[in-house]
Design a protein around this motif. Structure first.
Motif, PDB file in Angstrom:
ATOM      1  N   TRP A   1       4.528 -12.673   0.877  1.00 38.06           N
ATOM      2  CA  TRP A   1       4.937 -11.489   0.110  1.00 38.06           C
ATOM      3  C   TRP A   1       5.893 -11.902  -1.002  1.00 38.06           C
ATOM      4  CZ3 TRP A   1      10.139 -10.312  -0.192  1.00 38.06           C
ATOM      5  CH2 TRP A   1      10.973 -10.909   0.758  1.00 38.06           C
TER       6      TRP A   1
ATOM      7  N   LYS B   1       8.184  -4.804  -1.788  1.00 40.22           N
ATOM      8  CA  LYS B   1       7.650  -6.042  -1.207  1.00 40.22           C
ATOM      9  C   LYS B   1       6.122  -5.955  -1.219  1.00 40.22           C
ATOM     10  CE  LYS B   1      11.696  -6.967   1.660  1.00 40.22           C
ATOM     11  NZ  LYS B   1      12.520  -5.899   1.042  1.00 40.22           N
TER      12      LYS B   1
ATOM     13  N   PRO C   1       2.352  -7.500  -0.598  1.00 39.60           N
ATOM     14  CA  PRO C   1       1.655  -8.507   0.215  1.00 39.60           C
ATOM     15  C   PRO C   1       0.825  -9.439  -0.656  1.00 39.60           C
ATOM     16  CG  PRO C   1       0.567  -6.379   0.404  1.00 39.60           C
ATOM     17  CD  PRO C   1       1.825  -6.136  -0.378  1.00 39.60           C
TER      18      PRO C   1
END
Length: 494
Positions: free
Chosen positions: A24, A35, A37
């Motif tokens: 991430w 955040k 992925p």
């Protein structure tokens, strides 16, 4: 802590072995840090991973190596939740001071109850707890508490929270109770979050908080003091006692509210430690007490163990030594420190008001315990060797054969009386233990939302159970298998 710092040696094998890992990075989206992925491998397509697409996940080593060696920017690795793995993540936001490392009361309460692998979030202000279990249906978030078992990922730092287990533990009962209390159940004001301070609440003696120019001590909406007294609870001078009172239900809070630990302490017992422990080991619960003092992990580590976690084993030992020491807090602390359950966590400042875990355990015990061991007075029928001054004068005749028979009979009766006294003391201890266990069961049932009338209809009183010990002691073990809370009660009462 730096976002790219990962202490991989502390990450439990339970989740390392699963192919549910991604990377991430933190991006700014609509003015808010998010955040994002990232796939943990080289790709010619989109770099973004998906928490709902297992094809974008990899094993732990692959994700960690990609994070550390790839030229593509990543800020860390993450674990994706999949319901088939039965791993649940509990995310506690805004609950830790990164400078003092102190936790808010409500967060420490959740961490203690779940008693599983816990680590500090990348920001240092949050906590992640991972447990084995199944998440019930319903909402996933309220205020600063989130729980997930699918379609989400947790950032994983390996920054293990000191004093918590190093492995992911199965905590189904605790998970259900925490989810119901902190997530599923609406608070008294739905707009109130767990991190909002209680307006006008006194600091209750906690240093550095509650003065006119400092914020008040934050407490959760399920605080017993807040639910009973609203926003102006009585002052409590002792931080450990204050934290323990917050964890009680409103009807468990004493009236008047105690301010110091001395107000909830018992009368004590005037016996040396060696003699006190000898008597405790000789009781019906002696094997359990010995196991707790030895730190026997089989008491809490198995699925069918007596205690569901080491924290509850800590409380179990506290209840035993509180009973036998007559509720002496200093003696309780000394005996616990000499036990095999003693660990660093006991002295750690575990709560936002500065209270340590161990002192709060003692305070909780003394608040719940209202009966203590009372050593029987020395029987006047016991045979004692007379002093020289008490020797019968020569003019007194020696006993006849009939007199000797009477004396032997009296001695036998005295022995039987002493035996009956010991058995009565053991039964009283067992009744007290059962009452404490039934109270624990009722609190758990109440936290799970079971109607109180239904609970009373199926829950025997501690006295009923104690009366049946002599003639029907195996009933709980021989009854039909019942899962969940009822099974838990059966194990406690067996």
């Amino acid at each position: 802590m730096p976002l790219n710092t990962i202490t991989d040696g502390a990450i439990p094998d339970t989740i390392r072995a699963l192919e549910q890992w991604i990377c991430w990075r933190e991006d700014d989206r609509d003015g808010k840090p998010t955040k994002v992925p990232i796939k943990p491998y080289r790709t010619s397509g989109t770099p973004f991973a998906s928490a709902t697409d297992p094809r974008t996940w990899r094993d732990f080593e692959t994700a960690l190596t990609y994070h550390r060696e790839s030229t593509s920017r990543t800020d860390g690795i993450g674990f994706v939740f999949d319901p088939e793995a039965e791993i649940v993540g509990v995310d506690l936001d805004n609950c830790r001071d990164p400078n003092s490392e102190e936790l808010e009361l409500w967060a420490a309460n959740i961490i203690d109850r779940l008693d599983s692998y816990t680590e500090i979030s990348p920001s240092g202000t949050g906590i992640h707890v991972l447990v084995e279990g199944e998440l019930p249906a319903g909402r996933n978030r309220r205020g600063d508490v989130e729980v997930y078992d699918r379609d989400r990922f947790f950032t994983v730092t390996g920054a293990h929270l000191s004093g918590t287990p190093a492995e992911v533990a199965r905590r189904q009962d605790a998970l259900l109770a925490v989810h119901h209390e902190f997530v599923q159940t609406a608070g008294e004001d739905e707009s109130t979050t767990l991190t909002e301070t209680t307006a006008h609440a006194a600091s209750n003696g906690a240093a550095g908080v509650g003065d006119d120019d400092t914020p008040t001590q934050p407490v959760g909406p399920n605080s017993g003091l807040r639910r009973k007294f609203g926003r102006d609870p009585p002052a409590v001078d002792d931080p450990a006692l204050e934290a323990a009172l917050h964890g009680l239900s409103p009807d468990e809070i004493p009236d008047p509210v105690p301010r110091t630990i001395d107000e909830v302490a018992g009368p004590g017992v005037d016996l040396p430690d060696s003699e006190l422990l000898r008597r405790a080991m000789g009781s019906k619960s002696g094997d359990t007490i010995q196991g707790l003092l030895d730190g026997d992990s089989s008491l809490w580590s198995g699925r069918d163990s007596r205690y569901p976690s080491q924290s509850e084993a800590d409380m179990g030992l506290c209840f035993y030594i509180a009973f036998w020491t007559g509720g002496d807090p200093e003696r309780m602390d000394r005996l616990f420190r000499d036990s095999g359950l003693m660990r660093e966590k006991w002295d750690r400042r575990h709560y936002g008001n500065g209270a340590s875990y161990g002192k709060v355990c003692i305070a909780r015990t003394l608040l719940k315990l209202d009966d203590y061991y009372d050593p029987p007075s020395k029987s006047t029928t016991e045979s004692e060797t007379p002093t020289p001054e008490e020797q019968p004068p020569p003019s007194v005749s020696q006993p006849s054969v009939d007199d000797e028979s009477a004396i032997e009979h009296a001695q036998r009766l005295a022995t039987e009386v002493q035996q009956q006294e010991r058995e009565l003391a053991a039964q009283q201890e067992r009744i007290h233990e059962l009452e404490a266990q039934v109270q624990w069961y009722r609190r758990l049932v109440a936290s799970l939302g079971v109607d109180s009338s239904e609970e009373e209809a199926v829950t025997p009183t501690a006295t009923d159970v104690a009366r049946s010990l002599g003639s029907d002691a195996t009933t709980a073990d021989e009854s039909e298998e019942t899962p969940g809370v009822t099974d838990r009660l059966r194990r406690w009462l067996s």
